[in-house]
Write a protein that holds these residues in place. Structure first.
Motif: not given
Length: 552
Positions: A146-157, A311-315, A367-371
């Motif tokens: 879940x922290x991975x999802x939160x980190x992604x959200x923090x890059x979106x504005x 982060x998407x690439x890491x996933x 591609x965000x949630x499946x990984x």
């Protein structure tokens, strides 16, 4: 006389309740960390221009408009998109709206619940993938995902949905979070069957219901979840890495459930504005590649965007690397499924979007949630590999790092709560206030174009009703209750600063009785003029024709 020592049975009886309370405490701590991560993500969205997508976007206000229509007692004659949002989005939002005072509060609570649901499903996946691990380890891994999802959200504005900022779309009510949750839930059920080696009746029934209800509400469930699961199980069964019997049973139930969902959509056809097939344009595949290449360039134009792409690439890398690792070490079949399935999903969705010629980034949400499943699977692979080495020792270092991380998240979450609550509580749509002042308590009905009137229609006072129309003043049947047009008597036109009218409003309706200027739009009042009759005839007649065509 000395007392005898308590028997082992008595000691076990005393230890059992204590053990249960310890387990409850650990789960509660994990849930609190998940709540803190969710609050941090929401706080970021609310504090940036991204809040417009959450609260005021023309698509995002659909469910608040449904609630407003129900409160007004209007006929339920909605023109939806191919996604009907009947399950689970509409009931969840209605429940949120019952316990909140404004649409902003309800939408925020809904987003919070979605992220908590993601954590719950990841926690269930950890149970299936890490049965030999201790409870703290399973909780920690779910929290890290879940922290991975939160980190992604923090890059979106940014305020647009037409970007590769995909994680924050989970917080909205109309960008397919239901299909995402169903995708994760389906994966958990499949992992349960694979782990036990048999597809039990409860698992099959639940899986069938999820497939049927989700497909009926949103056909994206098939390419996002059902299709990749079937392909994954067949491939692994052919490779003799999973048994054929449960694979065939699971695949058959997914097919039957999806078909049942499509059949349910037949009587719901009046609510569907476009057939999903109209979204498929293979001839535009090359243009689609160029479109997403441009979006990638746009995303990489900032440090936050670079971090999000990384982060998407890491996933995706975890899904690929986890698949190779799990295949080579011949690990538990559940772990192999949990690495192959995200990889198949990412490939299927990415290729599918290009082949379909779609220029809609939100179709790439998987591609965000499946990984996230791959994160849990790789964590189990790592745990197993470390424990197999001779250098392994029960280490306090990992526990200390996790404890510090959890404490930091909790502190940040607690610190974010007051500002978040204050912002959400005080949120008002100032543009609607201008319209309310103009109406001055009168019961009035007006018209305007989609992107301008929808947030106004959501946040205006109950005495102000707005109907969306095309630039010809014909009804625009998209995400709107057509029942509201029956017998409507519109007398004013809202003209947004970004609207495009092929013919000037005054050329169509004549001069208005008055023009009121508000920030972002003008109100052309035609009450008492001949233009009001022309407006009413065009809007109502086109609506009646649309209602007849749809079978309402």
């Amino acid at each position: 006389m000395s007392r005898s020592a308590p028997s082992p049975a008595v000691e076990a009886g005393r230890a059992a309740p204590a053990g249960r309370w310890v387990a409850v405490g650990r789960e509660a701590l994990g849930a609190l960390v998940a709540l803190a991560l969710s609050v941090i993500a929401l706080r970021h969205v609310i504090a940036t221009p991204r809040v417009a997508l959450l609260w005021y976007d023309g698509d995002s206000v659909l469910l608040p408009l449904v609630r407003r229509s129900l409160d007004a007692g209007q006929p339920f004659e909605w023109a939806m998109s191919p996604a009907l949002f009947f399950f689970p989005e509409l009931p969840v939002y209605l429940l949120c709206s019952v316990v909140t005072a404004t649409p902003q509060q309800a939408l925020t609570l809904n987003g919070l619940l979605v992220l908590l649901a993601v954590y719950a499903l990841l926690r269930a996946a950890a149970n299936e993938l890490m049965p030999a691990a201790g409870r703290p380890a399973r909780i920690a891994v779910a929290g890290l995902a879940l922290a991975f999802v939160t980190a992604l959200v923090l890059t979106e504005s940014t305020a647009t949905a037409t970007s590769l900022e995909l994680a924050s779309l989970l917080l909205t009510t109309t960008y397919y979070y239901g299909a995402v949750l169903a995708m994760l839930g389906t994966a958990v059920l499949v992992l349960r069957a694979v782990r036990t080696g048999r597809a039990s009746v409860p698992v099959l029934v639940t899986l069938g219901l999820v497939a049927a209800l989700t497909t009926a509400s949103n056909p994206l469930y098939v390419p996002w979840s059902a299709g990749p699961v079937i392909v994954t199980l067949v491939l692994l069964a052919l490779a003799r890495r999973v048994p054929w019997r449960p694979s065939l049973l699971l695949g058959s139930v997914l097919v039957v459930g999806s078909v049942a969902g499509y059949l349910v959509r037949v009587p719901l056809r009046p609510f569907v504005s476009l057939d999903p097939a109209t979204y498929v344009h293979p001839s535009r595949a090359v243009d689609t590649l160029a479109f997403f290449a441009q979006l990638t360039d746009d995303r990489a134009a900032s440090a936050a965007g670079d971090a999000g792409l990384l982060l998407l690439f890491v996933g995706v890398l975890l899904a690929v690397g986890g698949t190779v690792w799990a295949w080579r070490v011949r690990t538990a079949r559940t772990v192999l499924v949990a690495t192959v399935l995200p990889l198949v999903t990412v490939v299927a969705v990415s290729v599918g979007v290009v082949v379909a010629g779609s220029e809609t980034p939100r179709y790439l949400e998987p591609i965000v949630t499946a990984p996230l499943l791959a994160i849990v699977a790789v964590a189990e692979l790592t745990r197993t590999a470390v424990r197999a080495t001779r250098v392994h020792r029960p280490s306090r270092a990992v526990r200390t790092v996790l404890a510090i991380g959890a404490a930091a998240v909790l502190v940040a979450g607690v610190a974010a709560v007051p500002g978040t609550v204050r912002t959400v509580t005080d949120a008002r749509y100032t543009a609607a206030r201008c319209l309310d002042r103009w109406a001055a308590g009168r019961d009035v009905t007006g018209v305007g174009q989609f992107w301008t009137v929808r947030p106004l229609a959501t946040y205006a006072a109950p005495n102000v009703e707005l109907l969306q129309v095309r630039d010809t003043f014909d009804t625009y049947p998209w995400l709107v209750d057509l029942g509201a047009y029956r017998g409507a008597r519109p007398t004013f036109v809202v003209i947004g600063s970004g609207d495009v009218w092929t013919r000037a409003v005054e050329d169509s309706l004549g001069s208005p009785a008055s023009i009121t200027h508000c920030t972002g739009f003008d109100v052309y009042d035609y009450a008492g003029t001949t233009g009001a009759a022309v407006l009413r005839d065009r809007v109502v007649q086109s609506a009646e024709q649309t209602l007849r065509d749809r079978g309402f």
